[in-house]
Design an enzyme around this catalytic site. Structure first.
Site, mmCIF file in Angstrom:
data_model
loop_
_atom_site.group_PDB
_atom_site.id
_atom_site.type_symbol
_atom_site.label_atom_id
_atom_site.label_comp_id
_atom_site.label_asym_id
_atom_site.label_seq_id
_atom_site.Cartn_x
_atom_site.Cartn_y
_atom_site.Cartn_z
ATOM 1 N N GLU A 217 -56.771 -3.285 -25.479
ATOM 2 C CA GLU A 217 -58.092 -3.107 -24.896
ATOM 3 C C GLU A 217 -58.175 -2.026 -23.813
ATOM 4 O OE1 GLU A 217 -59.638 -6.947 -23.744
ATOM 5 O OE2 GLU A 217 -60.005 -7.513 -25.835
ATOM 6 N N GLU A 323 -58.625 -9.724 -32.293
ATOM 7 C CA GLU A 323 -58.992 -10.896 -31.497
ATOM 8 C C GLU A 323 -60.397 -11.321 -31.917
ATOM 9 O OE1 GLU A 323 -58.797 -10.449 -27.274
ATOM 10 O OE2 GLU A 323 -56.773 -9.572 -27.285
#
Length: 370
Positions: A217, A323
């Protein structure tokens, strides 16, 4: 969230032969205990068994509240995919705990961080999951700078986790869970980042079931820098002689919902092995942060990934949802089902999905899976 709740997300009820992701067993279950072609009946808990992807004959599982079936009662899911077959190459669970305590570095094993439970991982493999993204801290692996020698103890524990997963026939995704930072500072030294990846990939180059995830991320960073860091990681991994798949992540938390407007320059990444997979993350609450158990609507799962699907196809790329999660309620169950159904229907560009998250310290976390 416990395993039974995730299993319940995919339940379709009793039919003559249980369909994909449908229920196929459990205490008091009156429906079919076999699955349609391409799926096998996998034990989730004493009250629920589910049709998961995988070749071979379906298996009738125990429906009592006694002992759990042995690992041999169900086959692992398929590890191959082809356009429009609706099968995932990778489907599994994030293992999150070795990166805990990021405000205390390097920290103490057992106090500030720990490592995944091999018992839990084996249970999930028995249940049909074949991919585990293993989060770790760069600072604990290399204390002084990104090019320094590895911490022997941390590397040993990380390697033992990876080896357990891959020796069991599953895939391990190495995930430096650092958000494009090192000791809290945005990584700008692409040469050092490349060296880090050369050094790490060298340790795992011979393990064909290891996958490399460049960094978790990237966010609030210069877009060109994110591109360059990904390319540096790719170059470093290939310099180590590693030929496995590489998961590349984008800016803005690698969100699928904004990928086609934020991360368009990621199409320029190159890999001599041709094994890049674009990893995106997607949560279904109001701001896509994964901080609420409430999903926006039953359709939000599909709505937030359709743009990414179009981007992948238009650019000749493949992706994975690295995710995803939703809260334990009916709206989220429908939203997650819709998301996964969309990914399967577009399996020419989507290679799989990984639930967030599991680990021994998650306790009553709303998305906890094991």
């Amino acid at each position: 969230m416990k395993s039974s709740i995730l299993a319940g997300i995919f339940a379709t009820g009793a039919v003559a032969q249980s369909g994909a992701w449908g229920q196929c067993g459990g205490n008091g279950w009156q429906g079919s205990t076999t699955c349609v072609s391409g799926y096998h009946c996998a034990y989730q808990n004493d009250w629920y068994s589910q049709c998961l992807p995988g070749g071979g004959a379906s298996t009738t599982l125990k429906t009592s509240t006694t002992a759990k079936p042995s690992a041999t009662t169900s086959a692992p899911p398929s590890t191959s995919t082809s356009p429009n077959t609706g099968k995932f190459k990778w489907f599994g669970i994030n293992q999150s705990c070795a990166e805990f305590g990021h405000d205390t570095l390097p920290g103490i094993w057992g106090k500030h961080f720990t490592f995944p439970s091999s018992t839990t991982i084996q249970t999930l493999i028995n249940d049909g999951y074949n991919t585990f993204r293993v989060a770790f801290s760069m600072e604990r692996l290399v204390h002084d700078d990104m090019t320094s020698a590895f911490d022997a103890g941390y590397l040993r524990n990380l390697t033992e986790t990876v080896d357990f997963i891959t020796n069991a026939g599953a895939y391990a995704v190495l995930d430096p869970h650092n958000y494009g930072r090192y000791y809290g500072n945005i990584i700008t030294n692409t040469n050092a980042f490349s060296t880090f990846w050369t050094n790490l990939a060298t340790k795992f180059a011979s393990n064909s079931r290891v996958i490399f995830d460049t960094n978790n991320e990237y966010n609030t960073m210069d877009q060109t820098l994110v591109l360059n860091l990904n390319q540096a990681a790719i170059d470093g991994i290939r310099a180590a002689g590693a030929k496995q798949h590489i998961f590349v992540e984008g800016n803005a938390w690698s969100g699928a919902w904004s990928w086609n407007t934020t991360n368009t320059n990621m199409a320029a990444l190159t890999d001599p092995e041709g094994k890049l997979v674009y990893e995106m993350h997607q949560y279904l609450d109001a701001d896509s942060s994964g901080t609420s158990p409430d999903c926006v609507s039953a359709q939000i799962g599909v709505q937030r990934v359709v743009g990414a699907t179009s981007w992948l196809r238009a650019n000749g790329k493949v992706g994975i949802i690295g995710e995803f999660a939703g809260g334990p309620n009916a709206v989220c169950q429908s939203a997650v089902t819709g998301l996964l159904d969309h990914l399967k229907a577009n399996s020419d560009v989507w290679m799989g999905a990984l639930w967030w998250a599991a680990g021994p310290w998650w306790a009553e976390y709303m998305y906890s899976f094991g």
